[in-house]
Each structure stands twice: as C-alpha cells, then as structure tokens.
Design an enzyme around this catalytic site. Sequence first.
Site, PDB file in Angstrom:
ATOM      1  N   TYR A  54      -3.218  -3.983  -3.277  1.00  0.00           N
ATOM      2  CA  TYR A  54      -3.422  -5.212  -4.019  1.00  0.00           C
ATOM      3  C   TYR A  54      -2.094  -5.964  -4.119  1.00  0.00           C
ATOM      4  O   TYR A  54      -1.043  -5.339  -4.243  1.00  0.00           O
ATOM      5  CB  TYR A  54      -3.974  -4.877  -5.411  1.00  0.00           C
ATOM      6  N   SER A  94     -10.191  -0.018  -8.259  1.00  0.00           N
ATOM      7  CA  SER A  94      -8.810   0.432  -8.380  1.00  0.00           C
ATOM      8  C   SER A  94      -7.838  -0.738  -8.521  1.00  0.00           C
ATOM      9  O   SER A  94      -7.830  -1.662  -7.717  1.00  0.00           O
ATOM     10  CB  SER A  94      -8.420   1.254  -7.151  1.00  0.00           C
ATOM     11  N   PHE A  96      -4.851  -0.602  -7.829  1.00  0.00           N
ATOM     12  CA  PHE A  96      -3.953  -0.540  -6.682  1.00  0.00           C
ATOM     13  C   PHE A  96      -4.603  -1.062  -5.409  1.00  0.00           C
ATOM     14  O   PHE A  96      -3.924  -1.276  -4.421  1.00  0.00           O
ATOM     15  CB  PHE A  96      -3.494   0.896  -6.421  1.00  0.00           C
ATOM     16  N   GLU A  97      -5.911  -1.226  -5.426  1.00  0.00           N
ATOM     17  CA  GLU A  97      -6.598  -1.601  -4.198  1.00  0.00           C
ATOM     18  C   GLU A  97      -7.226  -2.986  -4.324  1.00  0.00           C
ATOM     19  O   GLU A  97      -6.581  -3.973  -4.025  1.00  0.00           O
ATOM     20  CB  GLU A  97      -7.588  -0.507  -3.817  1.00  0.00           C
ATOM     21  N   MET A  98      -8.452  -3.092  -4.833  1.00  0.00           N
ATOM     22  CA  MET A  98      -9.103  -4.407  -4.872  1.00  0.00           C
ATOM     23  C   MET A  98      -9.165  -5.013  -6.273  1.00  0.00           C
ATOM     24  O   MET A  98      -9.468  -6.177  -6.426  1.00  0.00           O
ATOM     25  CB  MET A  98     -10.482  -4.315  -4.216  1.00  0.00           C
TER      26      MET A  98
END
Length: 169
Positions: A54, A94, A96-98
């Site tokens: 992200y 998440s 950290f992700e999306m």
Amino acid sequence: VPVPAANPQTPEKVELGRTLFFDRRLSGDGTVSCASCHIPEQGFADGQAIALNYPTTRNWRNSQTLVNVACQKLLFHDGRSGSLEEQALFPLMSAFEMNQNLDFVEEELRSVPEYVAAFTRVFGSPDITREQVAMAIAAFERTIVSREAPLDRYLAGDETALSSAAKAG
C-alpha cells in the site's frame, strides 16, 4: 486443479474474478489492485525481496506467486489460510496491502451497474457480498496454472524434459 463443491467454476465467474483481480477500486484509495503485487508478467508475483505494498508502506514479506496456487493446501507464508476463498479477503483488509473496508467495497461494487449485472449473472442476485467477491477472485486464481513447462512435460512422462541436474534437484 481441485475445485470446491461450494464454489463451482464457470466461465462467467472466472471472468468476473479476473475483472476484480485487476480493479483498483478494491483498494482503500483506489490505487492498487491484486495485480499490483501479483504481476502477470512477473509470474503473478512481485519480483521483490520485500513487497512494496500500500502506498508509503513496505510489507515484511514478498508477494508469492499465484501460479498453481490452487494446488496449495495452505496459503500465505505462514499457512494461515486453507482455501483461496478464505485467502482472497485478507489482502483487501490489510493495512499493508489494499487497506480496504469490506463493508465499503461491497457498497462500492453495488454502485457499478456492470458489476451488479455480472454478480446477478454469476450468483443469481444483485446483492454483492464479500463472500461472492472472494469466490470470484478464487475462481480466477484457479485458472493461473503452469502449462508446458519442462517440469509439466516431465511429470506427463517425457523423461527428456529435464536435465539430469534438474532431476537431481
């Protein structure tokens, strides 16, 4: 490729999953899609030692390949997920992700007439749910399989497909 009885494959579901996989609307700020980290040209991985996730964040792992992922019994580096359907929603949520709120993604997709029509065709209802999103993405991911690689030919009986060094591991 094993397909669970609760999520049968259909061409329409696979195509919906493909569309979702590449849609940046699934992320919190609309800048990343599943394909941002599972890059088709990189073997559906990211080619990085540590994933650039992200915006402005780095994960502590890389993005694993999705090639033949349907044959895996446990998913993620730590094995916390036992099915593609279960796995599909973790990256959306998440930070950290999306970095997406699943309630919001359901509402956002319901506001897109093409998605309403596609989910109605595939699931029989215009009421888009996170479970259906996961089922569609999982259906697409089951189609990401290796074909005609030397190992595939070897396993099919072509003894000459691998070198002796490759056979030795």
